[in-house]
Design an enzyme around this catalytic site. Structure first.
Site, PDB file in Angstrom:
ATOM      1  N   LEU A  91      10.872 -13.240  13.551  1.00  0.00           N
ATOM      2  CA  LEU A  91      10.992 -13.915  14.469  1.00  0.00           C
ATOM      3  C   LEU A  91       9.977 -13.918  15.349  1.00  0.00           C
ATOM      4  O   LEU A  91       9.397 -13.277  15.059  1.00  0.00           O
ATOM      5  CB  LEU A  91      12.031 -12.709  15.530  1.00  0.00           C
ATOM      6  N   ASP A  92      10.041 -15.233  16.560  1.00  0.00           N
ATOM      7  CA  ASP A  92       8.636 -15.294  16.943  1.00  0.00           C
ATOM      8  C   ASP A  92       8.090 -14.905  17.985  1.00  0.00           C
ATOM      9  O   ASP A  92       8.945 -13.968  18.155  1.00  0.00           O
ATOM     10  CB  ASP A  92       9.226 -17.208  17.512  1.00  0.00           C
ATOM     11  N   MET A  93       6.924 -14.657  18.402  1.00  0.00           N
ATOM     12  CA  MET A  93       6.392 -13.668  19.192  1.00  0.00           C
ATOM     13  C   MET A  93       7.006 -13.383  20.918  1.00  0.00           C
ATOM     14  O   MET A  93       6.991 -12.586  21.123  1.00  0.00           O
ATOM     15  CB  MET A  93       5.384 -14.250  19.593  1.00  0.00           C
TER      16      MET A  93
END
Length: 186
Positions: free
Chosen positions: A111-113
């Site tokens: 999952l991206d930041m």
């Protein structure tokens, strides 16, 4: 070890030995070349040989490497945390949320930041591959909130698919759950 499709599985032997704390990776390569390493009671002298410690026995100078304990974590990744194992920028990582005595684990997917949500973490490479490799067809469900109004043409484009840095991505199904003045939840 190879699969029916000829694809190799497991990690390189010198990497496995180094991860077990035997020696540095270069020193482990030397141990292999010197004929001091066995896999399933067979002498191995070829660098790059792939092994799976969960299925195979590896010995160095006759002493077996301990088999790793498989662990599984379901982590609620908060926003602002990265799913990478190493981050030179020093940002908080998902692995930092695990108990300090947990063995080395990896994120299953990412999952991206700026995303939050469930991410699985494990040292079970077979499970991780089974869940993430496209050939296994495991569907993922996401809820996404985007700025602004999402029109029918955008939904159609998402279902047609698009090219991303990682490859072609296509949504099997996409629907709007709620739409407000400033954002849309799909």
């Amino acid at each position: 070890e190879a699969t029916a499709g000829g694809e190799e599985q497991g990690d390189r032997l010198q990497k496995v030995l180094a991860a077990a704390g035997i020696a540095s990776r270069r020193e482990c390569e030397q141990l292999i070349l010197e004929g001091r390493v066995e896999v399933d009671r067979q002498l191995v002298t070829e660098l790059g040989t792939r092994v799976d410690l969960h299925r195979q026995e590896v010995r160095v100078d006759g002493e077996p490497l301990p088999r790793p304990r498989l662990v599984y974590f379901a982590v609620n990744k908060p926003e602002g945390v990265v799913s990478t194992s190493r981050d030179p920028s020093g940002r908080p990582r998902v692995i930092d949320l695990l108990p300090p005595d947990a063995p080395r684990t990896y994120c299953v997917g990412r999952l991206d930041m700026s995303s939050e949500g469930l991410i699985l973490m494990t040292n079970d490479g077979e499970l991780a591959n089974g869940l993430t490799h496209p050939r296994h067809g495991v569907e993922k469900v996401y809820q996404v909130q985007v700025a602004g109004h999402v029109g029918r043409e955008t939904l159609t484009q998402l279902q047609r698919g698009m090219h991303l840095a990682e490859g072609f991505a296509q949504m099997k199904q996409v629907r709007i759950k709620s739409a407000g003045q400033r954002s849309t939840i799909m």
